[in-house]
Design an enzyme around this catalytic site. Structure first.
Site, PDB file in Angstrom:
ATOM      1  N   CYS A  34      -7.427  -4.990  -7.613  1.00 27.39           N
ATOM      2  CA  CYS A  34      -7.407  -4.530  -8.983  1.00 27.39           C
ATOM      3  C   CYS A  34      -8.293  -5.614  -9.669  1.00 27.39           C
ATOM      4  O   CYS A  34      -8.691  -5.236 -10.920  1.00 27.39           O
ATOM      5  CB  CYS A  34      -6.006  -4.779  -9.596  1.00 27.39           C
ATOM      6  SG  CYS A  34      -5.508  -6.419  -9.320  1.00 27.39           S
ATOM      7  N   CYS A 108       0.584  -7.115  -5.744  1.00 27.85           N
ATOM      8  CA  CYS A 108       0.320  -8.156  -6.695  1.00 27.85           C
ATOM      9  C   CYS A 108       1.232  -9.223  -6.395  1.00 27.85           C
ATOM     10  O   CYS A 108       0.874 -10.269  -6.898  1.00 27.85           O
ATOM     11  CB  CYS A 108       1.132  -7.595  -8.008  1.00 27.85           C
ATOM     12  SG  CYS A 108       0.534  -5.763  -8.506  1.00 27.85           S
TER      13      CYS A 108
HETATM   14 FE1  FES Z   1      -3.543  -6.671 -10.250  1.00 24.65          FE
HETATM   15 FE2  FES Z   1      -1.003  -6.271 -10.422  1.00 24.65          FE
HETATM   16  S1  FES Z   1      -2.313  -4.968 -10.869  1.00 24.65           S
HETATM   17  S2  FES Z   1      -2.103  -8.172  -9.809  1.00 24.65           S
END
Ligand code: FES
Length: 126
Positions: A34, A108
């Site tokens: 992400c 995450c």
């Molecule tokens: Fe990036 Fe959770 S979406 S750390």
């Protein structure tokens, strides 16, 4: 699956968020999935047995609600712990502490733990 009560509590009122000036070690990792980033600061001292312990810990993140909640719970868990013991903490331990995470958010949970381990390893290399 929705966020557990504990995740929401930690996200709304994160513990140990911020930075430590003159930290003894700093770990920083990015999440390739992400693009989010996590930084962990450590202040280290010794206990009566002469073992190195985490005297203080703080985190800074450009991350999502799950990453913030995991880091908050992680810092609570490892404060006062020996460095050797803290290296054995895994992301699943923290996910359990939080009563689980939605499957899409489990990735995450690695950020905080990896940044912690990196900071400890950096300290040992000094
Ligand atoms: Fe990036 Fe959770 S979406 S750390």
């Amino acid at each position: 699956m929705q966020y557990s009560k504990k995740v929401i509590e930690h996200f709304r009122n994160p513990h140990n968020q911020g930075r430590i000036k003159n930290a003894d070690a700093v770990g920083q990792v990015g999440n390739l999935a992400c693009g989010d980033v996590m930084k962990i600061y450590l202040k280290i001292s010794e206990n009566k047995k002469g073992e190195s312990i985490i005297k203080d810990i703080k985190f800074e993140t450009l991350g999502c609600a799950a990453a913030i909640a995991v880091s908050s719970a992680l810092t609570d868990r490892v404060k006062g712990m020996t460095l050797a013991r803290a290296l054995t903490i895994e992301k699943d331990d923290i996910v359990k502490d939080l009563g689980g995470l939605p499957p899409i958010k489990v990735h995450c949970s690695r950020l905080g733990v990896e940044a912690l381990h990196q900071a400890i390893n950096q300290y040992f290399k000094k």
